[in-house]
Design an enzyme around this catalytic site. Structure first.
Site, PDB file in Angstrom:
ATOM      1  CG  PHE A   1     -10.556  10.490   5.794  1.00  0.00           C
ATOM      2  CD1 PHE A   1     -11.535  11.464   5.627  1.00  0.00           C
ATOM      3  CD2 PHE A   1      -9.232  10.888   5.801  1.00  0.00           C
ATOM      4  CE1 PHE A   1     -11.200  12.792   5.466  1.00  0.00           C
ATOM      5  CE2 PHE A   1      -8.874  12.219   5.641  1.00  0.00           C
ATOM      6  CZ  PHE A   1      -9.873  13.178   5.469  1.00  0.00           C
TER       7      PHE A   1
ATOM      8  CE1 TYR B   1      -3.836   2.274   0.451  1.00  0.00           C
ATOM      9  CE2 TYR B   1      -2.724   3.112   2.401  1.00  0.00           C
ATOM     10  CZ  TYR B   1      -3.725   3.203   1.463  1.00  0.00           C
ATOM     11  OH  TYR B   1      -4.637   4.239   1.531  1.00  0.00           O
TER      12      TYR B   1
END
Length: 258
Positions: free
Chosen positions: A199, A166
């Site tokens: 988030f 990632y």
């Protein structure tokens, strides 16, 4: 013309990948509320259809797999056919499949690493190259033909354990920002990257209360996960502010990951 003409012109249009959930869906809702016509791209057909139903006739769902060049080409052609001109391109498609490089006995399967990079970086570039080409044919508004907003992550430089794939893919997105902006400047197309922190999206839905509390303690202020609506608000500002170009914006409330 006003500086925010990309949002106030009659021809305001946007293409969003990863539109069915999370940051992409929040951006779709924000832009739709301002009157933008949307092409919503995702591989989750049901979630995409549900969002399009919610947003109404201004939103067109388009199925896509960004790892398949033929799928991307078909989706881009469909988006142009529906919208006419693509003025805003938001690349929010991405995955965060975890995996340590080795568990001490077996190495990380190379295919798992490759899949993350294919979706988050190679697939993004595939969408960008088609979208930028389409934007070149737009009518210029004070020299501007479009803006491309790419989604990276704070993991690009604060990657945690198990985030090798990632973090590498998001570092690639950041690295694309300047050369893409240089390539596209002569055509009046801006490129801006947003690097969100933590988030409150579907990626965080599985967090235990203890893990969520631990992560929130890493955030300086406000000490909470970000609201996807806050990300969408920044995207709207980027589209409106012509002097934002060739830069990476951290949206993370000062988080320092460990």
């Amino acid at each position: 013309m006003t500086p925010d003409s990309l949002l106030t012109a009659d021809s305001r249009t946007a293409l969003i990948t990863g539109a069915a959930s999370g940051l992409g869906a929040a951006t779709a809702r924000r832009l739709a509320a301002g009157g933008t016509r949307l092409a919503l791209l995702d591989r989750d057909r049901q979630a995409l259809a549900d969002l399009a139903d919610e947003l109404g006739v201004a939103a067109t769902p388009i199925d896509v797999d960004v790892t398949e060049p033929e799928s991307v080409e078909r989706a881009m052609a469909a988006a142009v056919a529906v919208l006419g001109e693509i003025r805003i391109c938001v690349n929010a498609a991405g995955v965060a499949t975890p995996g340590r490089v080795t568990n001490g006995v077996r190495p990380l399967p190379l295919e798992r690493f490759r899949q993350v990079v294919d979706i988050n970086l190679v697939g993004m570039l595939d969408v960008i190259r088609h979208c930028a080409t389409a934007m070149c044919g737009n009518t210029a508004d004070e020299g501007e033909r479009g803006v491309i907003v790419n989604v990276a992550s704070g993991a690009w430089h604060q990657g945690q354990r198990g985030q090798a794939a990632y973090a590498a893919s998001k570092a690639g997105v950041v690295g694309l920002t300047l050369p893409l902006a240089r390539d596209l400047a002569e055509f009046g197309i801006r490129v801006v990257t947003v690097a969100p922190g933590l988030f409150d999206t579907s990626m965080a839905a599985g967090f235990s209360d203890a893990l969520r509390a631990e992560l929130e303690q890493m955030v300086l202020f406000p000490s909470r996960l970000g609201d996807p609506a806050e990300f969408a608000s920044l995207v709207e500002h980027i589209a409106a502010n012509r002097y934002l170009n060739a830069t990476v914006l951290d949206l993370d409330a000062g988080i320092r990951m460990v």
